[in-house]
Design a protein around this motif. Structure first.
Motif, PDB file in Angstrom:
ATOM      1  N   SER A 163     -51.294  14.306  -8.475  1.00 24.13           N
ATOM      2  CA  SER A 163     -52.020  14.991  -9.551  1.00 24.13           C
ATOM      3  C   SER A 163     -51.994  16.500  -9.405  1.00 24.13           C
ATOM      4  O   SER A 163     -52.120  17.228 -10.386  1.00 24.13           O
ATOM      5  CB  SER A 163     -53.475  14.523  -9.571  1.00 24.13           C
ATOM      6  OG  SER A 163     -53.534  13.156  -9.849  1.00 24.13           O
ATOM      7  N   SER A 164     -51.829  16.980  -8.181  1.00 26.72           N
ATOM      8  CA  SER A 164     -51.840  18.424  -7.955  1.00 26.72           C
ATOM      9  C   SER A 164     -50.561  19.098  -8.431  1.00 26.72           C
ATOM     10  O   SER A 164     -50.517  20.316  -8.540  1.00 26.72           O
ATOM     11  CB  SER A 164     -52.040  18.723  -6.468  1.00 26.72           C
ATOM     12  OG  SER A 164     -50.975  18.169  -5.713  1.00 26.72           O
ATOM     13  N   CYS A 181     -60.479  13.925 -14.012  1.00 24.96           N
ATOM     14  CA  CYS A 181     -60.178  14.518 -12.704  1.00 24.96           C
ATOM     15  C   CYS A 181     -61.421  14.744 -11.848  1.00 24.96           C
ATOM     16  O   CYS A 181     -61.308  14.966 -10.645  1.00 24.96           O
ATOM     17  CB  CYS A 181     -59.443  15.843 -12.891  1.00 24.96           C
ATOM     18  SG  CYS A 181     -57.804  15.642 -13.616  1.00 24.96           S
ATOM     19  N   TRP A 217     -56.191  14.592  -4.839  1.00 28.03           N
ATOM     20  CA  TRP A 217     -55.197  15.371  -5.579  1.00 28.03           C
ATOM     21  C   TRP A 217     -53.806  15.237  -4.977  1.00 28.03           C
ATOM     22  O   TRP A 217     -52.809  15.566  -5.624  1.00 28.03           O
ATOM     23  CB  TRP A 217     -55.599  16.845  -5.605  1.00 28.03           C
ATOM     24  CG  TRP A 217     -56.724  17.096  -6.538  1.00 28.03           C
ATOM     25  CD1 TRP A 217     -58.043  17.199  -6.213  1.00 28.03           C
ATOM     26  CD2 TRP A 217     -56.643  17.237  -7.948  1.00 28.03           C
ATOM     27  NE1 TRP A 217     -58.792  17.403  -7.350  1.00 28.03           N
ATOM     28  CE2 TRP A 217     -57.957  17.438  -8.428  1.00 28.03           C
ATOM     29  CE3 TRP A 217     -55.592  17.218  -8.861  1.00 28.03           C
ATOM     30  CZ2 TRP A 217     -58.237  17.616  -9.776  1.00 28.03           C
ATOM     31  CZ3 TRP A 217     -55.877  17.406 -10.209  1.00 28.03           C
ATOM     32  CH2 TRP A 217     -57.179  17.600 -10.642  1.00 28.03           C
ATOM     33  N   LEU A 275     -49.481   9.415  -8.300  1.00 23.45           N
ATOM     34  CA  LEU A 275     -50.095   8.625  -9.357  1.00 23.45           C
ATOM     35  C   LEU A 275     -49.584   7.187  -9.364  1.00 23.45           C
ATOM     36  O   LEU A 275     -50.298   6.271  -9.736  1.00 23.45           O
ATOM     37  CB  LEU A 275     -49.833   9.274 -10.711  1.00 23.45           C
ATOM     38  CG  LEU A 275     -50.372  10.704 -10.836  1.00 23.45           C
ATOM     39  CD1 LEU A 275     -49.909  11.333 -12.142  1.00 23.45           C
ATOM     40  CD2 LEU A 275     -51.883  10.703 -10.753  1.00 23.45           C
TER      41      LEU A 275
END
Length: 81
Positions: free
Chosen positions: A64-65, A45, A53, A57
């Protein structure tokens, strides 16, 4: 591009779910992988900036957040809970 990892639903196929997770380990020791997860997550990360973020994906995936638990949201109510 990497082949997606398909993990069966843990609720409807618990044995297949466990088998699929173990298959992702290959020959690696599950305890060692588990112990190394925090450092691996930090390393993977680290390159993300603020905007990184927010990028999903993959198509149809969360950013990702978002915590992994957001993939399936189930609301159950029952008397006495």
């Amino acid at each position: 591009m990497r082949e997606p990892i398909v993990i069966p639903d843990a609720t409807t196929e618990p044995d297949a779910y466990v088998a699929a997770l173990l298959d992702t380990l290959g020959e690696r020791d599950p305890i060692e992988v588990y112990a190394g997860t925090p450092e691996a997550a930090k390393r993977l990360c680290a390159p993300l900036d603020g905007a990184g973020w927010l990028v999903p994906l993959a198509p149809g995936q969360l950013a990702s957040s978002m915590p992994p638990s957001c993939n399936r949201v189930a609301v159950r109510s029952s008397p006495g809970r």
